[in-house]
Scaffold this active site. Structure first.
Site, PDB file in Angstrom:
ATOM      1  N   SER A 174       0.815  -1.338  -0.140  1.00 30.47           N
ATOM      2  CA  SER A 174       0.173   0.018   0.056  1.00 30.47           C
ATOM      3  C   SER A 174       0.929   1.064  -0.114  1.00 30.47           C
ATOM      4  O   SER A 174       1.720   1.478  -0.884  1.00 30.47           O
ATOM      5  CB  SER A 174      -1.019  -0.237   1.366  1.00 30.47           C
ATOM      6  OG  SER A 174      -2.102   0.980   1.057  1.00 30.47           O
ATOM      7  N   TRP A 199      -0.044   2.362  -3.361  1.00 31.54           N
ATOM      8  CA  TRP A 199      -0.772   3.560  -3.074  1.00 31.54           C
ATOM      9  C   TRP A 199       0.213   4.707  -3.161  1.00 31.54           C
ATOM     10  O   TRP A 199       1.210   4.855  -2.454  1.00 31.54           O
ATOM     11  CB  TRP A 199      -1.581   3.641  -1.933  1.00 31.54           C
ATOM     12  CG  TRP A 199      -2.576   4.842  -1.869  1.00 31.54           C
ATOM     13  CD1 TRP A 199      -4.139   4.679  -2.206  1.00 31.54           C
ATOM     14  CD2 TRP A 199      -2.479   6.130  -1.468  1.00 31.54           C
ATOM     15  NE1 TRP A 199      -4.521   5.874  -1.976  1.00 31.54           N
ATOM     16  CE2 TRP A 199      -3.671   6.829  -1.624  1.00 31.54           C
ATOM     17  CE3 TRP A 199      -1.164   6.905  -1.140  1.00 31.54           C
ATOM     18  CZ2 TRP A 199      -3.789   7.986  -1.354  1.00 31.54           C
ATOM     19  CZ3 TRP A 199      -1.369   8.111  -0.826  1.00 31.54           C
ATOM     20  CH2 TRP A 199      -2.816   8.863  -1.045  1.00 31.54           C
ATOM     21  N   ASP A 220      -9.136  -4.386  -6.000  1.00 33.61           N
ATOM     22  CA  ASP A 220      -8.736  -3.348  -4.854  1.00 33.61           C
ATOM     23  C   ASP A 220      -9.442  -2.200  -5.120  1.00 33.61           C
ATOM     24  O   ASP A 220      -9.707  -1.659  -6.225  1.00 33.61           O
ATOM     25  CB  ASP A 220      -7.173  -3.242  -5.242  1.00 33.61           C
ATOM     26  CG  ASP A 220      -6.329  -2.407  -4.209  1.00 33.61           C
ATOM     27  OD1 ASP A 220      -7.142  -1.566  -3.651  1.00 33.61           O
ATOM     28  OD2 ASP A 220      -5.307  -2.131  -4.317  1.00 33.61           O
ATOM     29  N   HIS A 252      -7.164  -5.293  -1.704  1.00 37.12           N
ATOM     30  CA  HIS A 252      -5.931  -4.613  -1.591  1.00 37.12           C
ATOM     31  C   HIS A 252      -5.195  -5.151  -0.402  1.00 37.12           C
ATOM     32  O   HIS A 252      -3.749  -4.975  -0.329  1.00 37.12           O
ATOM     33  CB  HIS A 252      -6.287  -3.278  -0.774  1.00 37.12           C
ATOM     34  CG  HIS A 252      -5.448  -2.283  -0.721  1.00 37.12           C
ATOM     35  ND1 HIS A 252      -4.611  -1.643  -1.373  1.00 37.12           N
ATOM     36  CD2 HIS A 252      -4.996  -1.625   0.604  1.00 37.12           C
ATOM     37  CE1 HIS A 252      -3.785  -0.908  -0.959  1.00 37.12           C
ATOM     38  NE2 HIS A 252      -4.041  -0.911   0.382  1.00 37.12           N
TER      39      HIS A 252
END
Length: 305
Positions: A174, A199, A220, A252
């Site tokens: 992430s 991310w 996700d 995710h």
């Protein structure tokens, strides 16, 4: 008859030295062949001096543990990162190992990525899973902390003599995955990066020079692949050793617990580029095809370097 009986024996005598000479020549040829064979083996080993562990198989790279026994040690919080756990092969007979730092995602601790520590270490890496200085740290800060953790490993940790400081990589989940891209951008000397369902608000990474495998998940909703993993991958330089693996039927959080597909391709990528171990190329090229666990896989083959 008695006078002529010795004649055959006398005639045979000159042949013995020739038989001995022939045997000596044959032995010399065999020894020369063996020397050439051993030299060839030595030369082949010299081509890949960083190979660690036995020749890989599908079973070995999918296994929960590799061939190395593993020990671990806890690292206290430092000014550079929030502490962590180091996992390392216990043997000291195989020379030094490459090292990998792994960061968790937003609001998470190292426990979210801890399963990767012993799994990768047992395959021949020194691994540190880290806590961040704050669970709210953004990707850029997580990237800095991944690099600080690698510096700690190679410069002051209790296992620093087991590590080859020229063979280092980063991973993360992430925002930690976004952090691994930040780390690769900031330190081009890194040998491999593996962002896991990453991310980041920065969507383009043309500065990255590190071989990078990006892992996304088709389900996700936190970091949808359409706005994170996919544009991250397509923005990497086209000449770079790069790959995009999209997990099938995954969310995710897929990389935060034991996942054979994540481990299999992450390990192969780290081995191929941190260890320059071309024995693992077979699992990356030809490109893996869609399956029950893979939605799609993109990349450049064969890999260079």
């Amino acid at each position: 008859m008695s006078a002529s009986a010795p004649a055959p024996e006398s005639a045979a005598r000159p042949r013995r030295p020739r038989r001995r000479l022939g045997a000596l020549l044959t032995t010399a040829a065999v020894l020369a062949g063996l020397t050439t064979s051993f030299t060839g083996v030595a030369d082949a080993a010299a081509d890949n001096p960083y190979e660690r562990g036995p020749a890989p198989t599908t079973a070995s790279i999918e296994a929960a543990r590799g061939s190395y026994a593993v020990s671990q040690t806890t690292v206290a919080r430092t000014s550079g990162f929030g502490g962590g756990t180091v996992y390392y092969p216990t043997t000291t007979s195989d020379g030094t190992f490459g090292a990998v730092a792994i960061a968790p995602g937003f609001t998470a601790s190292q426990s979210a990525v801890s399963w990767l520590g012993p799994r990768l270490a047992s395959q021949g890496f020194v691994v540190i899973t880290i806590d961040t200085l704050s669970t709210l740290d953004q990707p850029a800060a997580r990237g800095d902390q991944l690099l600080a953790a690698l510096d700690y490993l190679t410069q002051s940790s209790s296992v620093r003599t087991r590590i080859d400081s020229t063979r280092l990589g980063v991973m993360g989940h992430s925002m930690g995955g976004g952090g691994s891209l930040e780390a690769a951008k900031d330190r081009p000397s890194l040998q491999a990066a593996v962002p896991l369902t990453p991310w980041n608000t920065d969507k383009t990474w043309p500065e990255v020079q590190t071989p990078t495998l990006i892992v996304g998940a088709d389900g996700d909703t936190v970091a949808p692949v359409s706005s994170h993993a996919e544009p991250f991958y397509t923005s990497l330089p086209s000449a770079l050793n790069r790959a995009y693996l999209e997990l099938n039927g995954a969310t995710h959080s897929a990389p935060t617990s034991s996942n054979t597909t994540v481990a299999k391709y992450s390990l192969s990528w780290l081995k191929r580029f941190i260890d320059n171990d071309t024995r693992y190329e077979q699992f990356l090229c030809p490109l893996p095809v869609a399956s029950a666990t893979i939605e799609e896989y993109r990349g450049n083959c064969p890999h260079t370097g």
